[in-house]
Design a protein around this motif. Structure first.
Motif, PDB file in Angstrom:
ATOM      1  N   ALA A  17      16.556  14.764  -5.747  1.00  0.00           N
ATOM      2  CA  ALA A  17      17.083  13.449  -5.337  1.00  0.00           C
ATOM      3  C   ALA A  17      17.608  12.690  -6.549  1.00  0.00           C
ATOM      4  O   ALA A  17      18.718  12.131  -6.511  1.00  0.00           O
ATOM      5  CB  ALA A  17      15.995  12.645  -4.624  1.00  0.00           C
ATOM      6  N   ALA A  18      16.838  12.676  -7.649  1.00  0.00           N
ATOM      7  CA  ALA A  18      17.245  11.931  -8.843  1.00  0.00           C
ATOM      8  C   ALA A  18      18.597  12.448  -9.353  1.00  0.00           C
ATOM      9  O   ALA A  18      19.523  11.689  -9.631  1.00  0.00           O
ATOM     10  CB  ALA A  18      16.172  12.052  -9.922  1.00  0.00           C
ATOM     11  N   ASN A  25      26.832   8.734  -7.484  1.00  0.00           N
ATOM     12  CA  ASN A  25      27.311   7.498  -8.122  1.00  0.00           C
ATOM     13  C   ASN A  25      26.733   7.399  -9.534  1.00  0.00           C
ATOM     14  O   ASN A  25      25.598   6.966  -9.714  1.00  0.00           O
ATOM     15  CB  ASN A  25      26.904   6.283  -7.277  1.00  0.00           C
ATOM     16  N   PRO A  26      27.514   7.774 -10.552  1.00  0.00           N
ATOM     17  CA  PRO A  26      27.024   7.797 -11.936  1.00  0.00           C
ATOM     18  C   PRO A  26      26.609   6.413 -12.454  1.00  0.00           C
ATOM     19  O   PRO A  26      25.942   6.330 -13.476  1.00  0.00           O
ATOM     20  CB  PRO A  26      28.222   8.328 -12.737  1.00  0.00           C
ATOM     21  N   ARG A  67      19.034  14.287 -20.017  1.00  0.00           N
ATOM     22  CA  ARG A  67      20.390  14.350 -20.592  1.00  0.00           C
ATOM     23  C   ARG A  67      21.434  13.764 -19.653  1.00  0.00           C
ATOM     24  O   ARG A  67      22.473  13.296 -20.081  1.00  0.00           O
ATOM     25  CB  ARG A  67      20.768  15.803 -20.915  1.00  0.00           C
ATOM     26  N   GLU A  68      21.160  13.807 -18.364  1.00  0.00           N
ATOM     27  CA  GLU A  68      22.122  13.279 -17.387  1.00  0.00           C
ATOM     28  C   GLU A  68      21.977  11.779 -17.175  1.00  0.00           C
ATOM     29  O   GLU A  68      22.632  11.197 -16.323  1.00  0.00           O
ATOM     30  CB  GLU A  68      21.956  14.011 -16.052  1.00  0.00           C
ATOM     31  N   GLY A  69      21.073  11.136 -17.938  1.00  0.00           N
ATOM     32  CA  GLY A  69      20.950   9.680 -17.848  1.00  0.00           C
ATOM     33  C   GLY A  69      19.898   9.192 -16.865  1.00  0.00           C
ATOM     34  O   GLY A  69      19.829   8.005 -16.557  1.00  0.00           O
ATOM     35  N   ILE A  70      19.068  10.129 -16.372  1.00  0.00           N
ATOM     36  CA  ILE A  70      17.960   9.714 -15.499  1.00  0.00           C
ATOM     37  C   ILE A  70      16.814   9.261 -16.405  1.00  0.00           C
ATOM     38  O   ILE A  70      16.478   9.940 -17.382  1.00  0.00           O
ATOM     39  CB  ILE A  70      17.507  10.885 -14.609  1.00  0.00           C
ATOM     40  N   GLN A  71      16.235   8.102 -16.081  1.00  0.00           N
ATOM     41  CA  GLN A  71      15.110   7.628 -16.879  1.00  0.00           C
ATOM     42  C   GLN A  71      13.830   8.275 -16.355  1.00  0.00           C
ATOM     43  O   GLN A  71      13.460   8.100 -15.185  1.00  0.00           O
ATOM     44  CB  GLN A  71      15.021   6.112 -16.776  1.00  0.00           C
TER      45      GLN A  71
END
Ligand code: FAD
Length: 394
Positions: A17-18, A25-26, A67-71
């Motif tokens: 999901a993340a 939607n980036p 790396r994909e910007g998920i916290q």
């Protein structure tokens, strides 16, 4: 400012999901809450039990998601307030959200089977969450003398991985037949029917006639209590003393789902089959094993499929758009022996608020098939595991 989505649980459902939220939607702020730095996958953990694979092959980390910007927040969620839209973490941090996705998987129900609690699981492992429990059961099987008795108790429906207890029984029977041939496995079942039953029973008759006995509910298979001090399983018809006892107890949604008020009296989470939004709380969605997904089984395949649908729906809802009706699919492979795979597949659609089977779609492996078909399905199973773990964590 960009909308905030918090995902609780970094397993097959939550990690998917993340990732897919950011692909939809980036600009979304996506936070994944998961207490463990390393995820340990259950699919193929039955192979680990019998020495066909090492536990290290089951372990995955979250670097690709970072790396994909998920916290990634390495904490457990301890409380959820649906009115203020906040999640409290074990270090007391409070996160706020516009939408929350709950994906905590299962908890074992420590009150359902008399005698079986967390302490008992140190003696009679469940190995239904992969990790230390998998290693413990493997060590017990390795330490057992030839001529010993292994007992597995299988739970009533619904539970994580419907064919899982029977794949486990098959592989343990294979291990006994090849390594400790005078030994025996007894499966005590709280059911009369189970997934891929015709395929499993035909294979057991052919491969393990001397090593495996399945006792159905009607034959007295339902276990009513266990005694970890003597490794004894008591049923309505008598008692079975085991050298190695594997208790797969009844299950429920992960505890945080209950704390969020997202579970009903069954212990699982009712959801809308188009958006996976909770029927009990707005702005909270539930995916994976914790959800009541109608005819869809509790599998990693299904968790991944549901999470993609939910991510797309959440991204649309946050834009004020209407999500489309989904047609998720599922395939569950099981190994009956190292080169002997079987599978079941289904296609689902929303009917009267639940996910139902699409009639005439899906099916199971042929009952009469040559060895090369079984071998091919064992290869497809391994390829499926590589593909899904690559998509979720790689
Ligand atoms: P999980 O993958 O268990 O992830 C839940 C995550 O949530 C965990 O990482 C947990 O730490 C985290 N969490 C829980 N509570 C909190 C909290 N309060 N705060 C933060 N995080 C939390 N499926 C298949 O498709 N194919 C197979 O071949 C297969 N084989 C299996 C064999 C066995 C022996 C077993 C036991 C299962 C098997 N499964 C298989 C089923 C599969 O493992 C599950 O269906 C799948 O893991 C469900 O995904 P999930 O994300 O809902 O839960």
């Amino acid at each position: 400012s960009a909308a905030k989505v918090v995902v609780v649980g970094g397993g097959f459902a939550g990690a998917t999901a993340a990732r897919f939220l950011r692909r939809e939607n980036p600009k979304l702020h996506v936070t994944l809450v998961e207490p463990n730095a390393t995820f340990i996958a259950c699919p193929f953990s039955n192979e680990v039990l019998v020495g066909l694979r090492e536990l290290s092959a089951q372990q995955f980390r979250y670097d690709a998601l970072k790396r994909e910007g998920i916290q990634i927040v390495q904490q457990a969620a301890t409380a959820i307030d649906a009115d203020t839209r906040t999640v409290t973490l074990s270090d007391k941090t409070v996160l706020s959200y516009d939408r929350l996705i709950l994906a905590p998987g299962i908890d074992l129900d420590w009150k359902a089977l008399p005698g079986y609690d967390e302490a008992a699981a140190q003696r009679m492992p469940h190995a239904w969450k992969a990790g230390e429990q998998t290693t413990l059961l493997r060590r017990q099987l390795e330490a057992m003398q030839d001529g010993g008795t292994v007992v597995i108790s299988a739970p009533p429906n619904p539970f994580r991985c419907p064919p899982g207890p029977y794949e486990r029984a098959s592989l343990i029977a294979w291990y006994l037949k090849t390594k400790k041939p005078r030994s025996k496995l007894i499966v005590l079942d709280a059911k009369d029917q189970f997934s891929k039953q015709r395929l499993f029973t035909a294979a057991w008759k052919q491969l393990y006639p001397d090593n495996l006995e399945w006792v159905s509910l009607s034959q007295g298979g339902k276990v009513t209590s266990v005694d970890p001090s003597t490794n004894t399983f008591t049923t309505e018809f008598g008692a079975h003393k085991a050298d190695v006892g594997n208790v797969i107890p009844p299950q429920r949604a992960g505890r945080i789902a209950e704390l969020a008020g997202a579970t009903d009296r069954t212990g699982w989470c009712p959801i809308d089959p188009v958006t996976f939004e909770s029927r009990l709380h707005k702005n909270i969605h539930v995916v994976g094993d914790a959800a009541i997904a109608g005819a869809m089984p509790k599998s990693a395949f299904a968790a991944n499929a549901q999470a993609k649908i939910c991510a797309a729906a959440v991204a649309k809802l946050l834009r004020g758009e209407t999500p489309a009706e989904p047609r998720p699919i599922n395939t569950c492979y099981s190994l009956v022996a190292p080169d002997y795979g079987i599978s079941i597949a289904g296609v689902y659609h929303p009917v009267n608020g639940l996910l139902a089977d699409v009639e005439g779609a899906g099916g199971i492996s042929p009952v009469d098939a040559p060895a090369q078909t079984r071998k091919a399905e064992a290869d497809y199973a391994a390829a499926w595991f590589r593909t899904i773990t690559g998509e979720v964590f790689g």
